[in-house]
Design a protein around this motif. Structure first.
Motif, PDB file in Angstrom:
ATOM      1  N   GLU A   1      45.700  28.115  41.962  1.00 18.40           N
ATOM      2  CA  GLU A   1      44.407  27.482  41.688  1.00 18.40           C
ATOM      3  C   GLU A   1      43.877  27.851  40.312  1.00 18.40           C
ATOM      4  OE1 GLU A   1      42.034  28.592  45.030  1.00 18.40           O
ATOM      5  OE2 GLU A   1      42.835  26.971  46.308  1.00 18.40           O
ATOM      6  N   THR A   2      44.125  29.084  39.887  1.00 18.79           N
ATOM      7  CA  THR A   2      43.719  29.480  38.528  1.00 18.79           C
ATOM      8  C   THR A   2      44.500  28.690  37.493  1.00 18.79           C
ATOM      9  OG1 THR A   2      43.118  31.711  39.241  1.00 18.79           O
ATOM     10  CG2 THR A   2      43.580  31.401  36.888  1.00 18.79           C
ATOM     11  N   TYR A   3      45.798  28.526  37.735  1.00 22.67           N
ATOM     12  CA  TYR A   3      46.629  27.742  36.816  1.00 22.67           C
ATOM     13  C   TYR A   3      46.156  26.300  36.743  1.00 22.67           C
ATOM     14  CZ  TYR A   3      50.594  24.908  35.319  1.00 22.67           C
ATOM     15  OH  TYR A   3      51.389  23.982  34.702  1.00 22.67           O
ATOM     16  N   LEU A   4      45.875  25.686  37.883  1.00 21.33           N
ATOM     17  CA  LEU A   4      45.431  24.288  37.891  1.00 21.33           C
ATOM     18  C   LEU A   4      44.074  24.134  37.215  1.00 21.33           C
ATOM     19  CD1 LEU A   4      46.469  23.165  41.506  1.00 21.33           C
ATOM     20  CD2 LEU A   4      47.663  22.754  39.344  1.00 21.33           C
ATOM     21  N   GLU A   5      43.247  25.166  37.297  1.00 15.75           N
ATOM     22  CA  GLU A   5      41.916  25.097  36.698  1.00 15.75           C
ATOM     23  C   GLU A   5      41.946  25.363  35.199  1.00 15.75           C
ATOM     24  OE1 GLU A   5      37.919  24.591  36.223  1.00 15.75           O
ATOM     25  OE2 GLU A   5      39.089  24.200  38.048  1.00 15.75           O
ATOM     26  N   SER A   6      42.710  26.374  34.781  1.00 19.71           N
ATOM     27  CA  SER A   6      42.630  26.803  33.373  1.00 19.71           C
ATOM     28  C   SER A   6      43.949  26.762  32.625  1.00 19.71           C
ATOM     29  CB  SER A   6      42.089  28.231  33.304  1.00 19.71           C
ATOM     30  OG  SER A   6      43.026  29.145  33.859  1.00 19.71           O
ATOM     31  N   GLY A   7      45.059  26.741  33.353  1.00 18.20           N
ATOM     32  CA  GLY A   7      46.360  26.809  32.707  1.00 18.20           C
ATOM     33  C   GLY A   7      46.778  28.207  32.324  1.00 18.20           C
ATOM     34  N   GLU A   8      45.959  29.191  32.677  1.00 16.48           N
ATOM     35  CA  GLU A   8      46.204  30.570  32.267  1.00 16.48           C
ATOM     36  C   GLU A   8      46.905  31.363  33.370  1.00 16.48           C
ATOM     37  OE1 GLU A   8      45.635  31.799  29.265  1.00 16.48           O
ATOM     38  OE2 GLU A   8      44.903  29.823  28.628  1.00 16.48           O
ATOM     39  N   PRO A   9      47.761  32.343  32.981  1.00 17.44           N
ATOM     40  CA  PRO A   9      48.360  33.235  33.982  1.00 17.44           C
ATOM     41  C   PRO A   9      47.313  34.169  34.549  1.00 17.44           C
ATOM     42  CG  PRO A   9      48.994  33.910  31.761  1.00 17.44           C
ATOM     43  CD  PRO A   9      48.260  32.615  31.609  1.00 17.44           C
ATOM     44  N   LEU A  10      47.557  34.621  35.759  1.00 14.79           N
ATOM     45  CA  LEU A  10      46.605  35.499  36.435  1.00 14.79           C
ATOM     46  C   LEU A  10      47.241  36.871  36.615  1.00 14.79           C
ATOM     47  CD1 LEU A  10      43.781  35.438  37.691  1.00 14.79           C
ATOM     48  CD2 LEU A  10      44.832  34.785  39.862  1.00 14.79           C
ATOM     49  N   GLY A  11      46.537  37.913  36.141  1.00 11.72           N
ATOM     50  CA  GLY A  11      47.047  39.275  36.207  1.00 11.72           C
ATOM     51  C   GLY A  11      46.621  39.994  37.474  1.00 11.72           C
ATOM     52  N   SER A  12      47.255  41.138  37.722  1.00 13.43           N
ATOM     53  CA  SER A  12      47.009  41.872  38.973  1.00 13.43           C
ATOM     54  C   SER A  12      45.595  42.430  39.056  1.00 13.43           C
ATOM     55  CB  SER A  12      48.029  43.009  39.116  1.00 13.43           C
ATOM     56  OG  SER A  12      47.985  43.876  37.985  1.00 13.43           O
ATOM     57  N   ARG A  13      45.053  42.901  37.931  1.00 11.37           N
ATOM     58  CA  ARG A  13      43.696  43.485  37.971  1.00 11.37           C
ATOM     59  C   ARG A  13      42.666  42.414  38.324  1.00 11.37           C
ATOM     60  NH1 ARG A  13      43.220  48.603  36.360  1.00 11.37           N
ATOM     61  NH2 ARG A  13      44.966  49.542  35.209  1.00 11.37           N
ATOM     62  N   THR A  14      42.775  41.259  37.676  1.00 13.80           N
ATOM     63  CA  THR A  14      41.844  40.160  37.968  1.00 13.80           C
ATOM     64  C   THR A  14      42.024  39.685  39.397  1.00 13.80           C
ATOM     65  OG1 THR A  14      41.951  39.458  35.655  1.00 13.80           O
ATOM     66  CG2 THR A  14      41.077  37.876  37.242  1.00 13.80           C
TER      67      THR A  14
END
Length: 358
Positions: free
Chosen positions: A28-41
């Motif tokens: 969902e983060t990728y579809l929203e922003s195109g950005e990778p999502l890290g473990s801390r976030t």
């Protein structure tokens, strides 16, 4: 269940609730922003308390399953093509269109259809889908055999002429044809007059059949060069790739520029534009649409037509009064499309076009 849904159910059985939540957040983060999502976030987003180290362990398991990957060392994670397909088949919930969006689509399609050629309706439908989705609107239309209203020959140079055909739907089509040596301006006029006198009101297929029955009269009334022109004028449509079984209307390519970053993404976009220019694969796209009764989603290399650019295609067929598939409407864009929002839009637009054609 479809084959994809069977595969999704099998994958889902390998994931516990924690893995599913982490995977869903990454996609969902990728579809929203195109950005990778890290473990801390990710750890801060979860409903249950989980350390970044524990999140990384789950992410490692998801990588082994081929659902996510790290675009760079020490970066967050992005979904793979397999992961996107899994998300679409197992997680995505497609609801009904919001009433205001349904009204907007219907009013635009209905407004353009009032007394307008079908080509105009389809072009506007493509433009509308582009505007609503921020992708490129795509319409595949079966080639219709309209009645001929008028034919004209316009000389371009001593060896070539432009054959202009006006249909009864006000569409104008042009073809370049080779001229036999020695043709004069008066012979071009004579050939056009003969065609208009004998074939106006007939479709192209009817006109070719009629001309075969007029061979003796054709030779008697016209000289050799003029009769040759008449036959070439019709044959140029029969042999032209533009007169094939389908045509493609694409609107909103500029939208794709807004959704992609520089570098590799733009290179893929250039590949997509090249692929959109190719005509030989239109029949295959029509076949893809016919194989399903509703909306179909092709992600990345699943979509053979645009596989080089790794684009996604959401497409639905529309039908004529005899319930035959005569075309398709859809959206093409990067894999980071809002699938849940676009699927019902494409489906409803296809239904509206079908109703208009009936």
């Amino acid at each position: 269940m479809t084959v994809n849904q069977f595969a999704a159910a099998d994958l889902m059985s390998n994931l516990d609730d924690r893995s599913r939540e982490i995977f869903r957040n990454i996609v969902e983060t990728y579809l929203e922003s195109g950005e990778p999502l890290g473990s801390r976030t990710l750890a801060r987003m979860l409903t249950a308390s989980l350390s970044p180290a524990s999140v990384r362990n789950v992410m490692s398991d998801l990588e082994e399953l081929g659902l996510i990957y790290a675009p760079h060392i020490s970066a967050g994670r992005l979904p793979t093509q397999k992961g996107l397909r899994f998300f679409v088949d197992a997680f995505m919930q497609v609801g009904d269109l919001q009433p205001d969006l349904r009204h907007e689509i219907e009013s635009q399609v209905r407004r353009t259809s009032a007394g307008r050629p079908v080509e105009t309706v389809l072009t506007e439908a493509s433009q509308m889908l582009s505007g609503l989705s921020r992708g490129a609107g795509l319409v595949i239309a079966a080639k219709t055999d309209h009645a001929i209203r008028h034919i004209e020959f316009i000389r371009l140079d001593p060896q070539r002429a432009l054959v202009v055909l006006v249909g009864d739907n006000d569409e104008v089509e042009n073809r370049v044809m080779e001229l036999p040596a020695g043709v004069t301006a008066s012979q071009l006029t004579e050939a056009a007059n003969y065609l208009n006198a004998h074939l106006a009101g007939r479709t192209m297929s009817e006109a070719r059949g009629e001309l075969r029955g007029l061979q003796a009269e054709l030779r008697r009334e016209l000289d050799e060069l003029s009769s040759d022109l008449v036959e070439r004028g019709l044959a140029v449509w029969a042999g032209s790739e533009q007169g094939g079984a389908a045509r493609m209307i694409v609107r909103g390519r500029a939208n794709l520029l807004d959704s992609l970053a520089a570098g590799e993404e733009l290179d893929r976009l250039r590949l997509l534009f090249d692929e959109l220019e190719r005509k030989e694969n239109l029949i295959e796209l029509m076949t893809l649409a016919e194989e399903g009764s509703g909306v179909r989603i092709f992600i990345g290399s699943e979509n053979k037509l645009f596989s080089l650019s790794g684009s996604s295609l959401i497409v639905a067929p529309y039908r004529d009064g005899e319930n035959q598939v005569v075309g398709a409407v859809g959206i093409i864009g990067p894999t980071r499309l809002n699938y849940a929002r676009i699927v019902p839009m494409v489906d409803y637009t296809a239904q509206l076009v079908s109703r208009i054609l009936r």
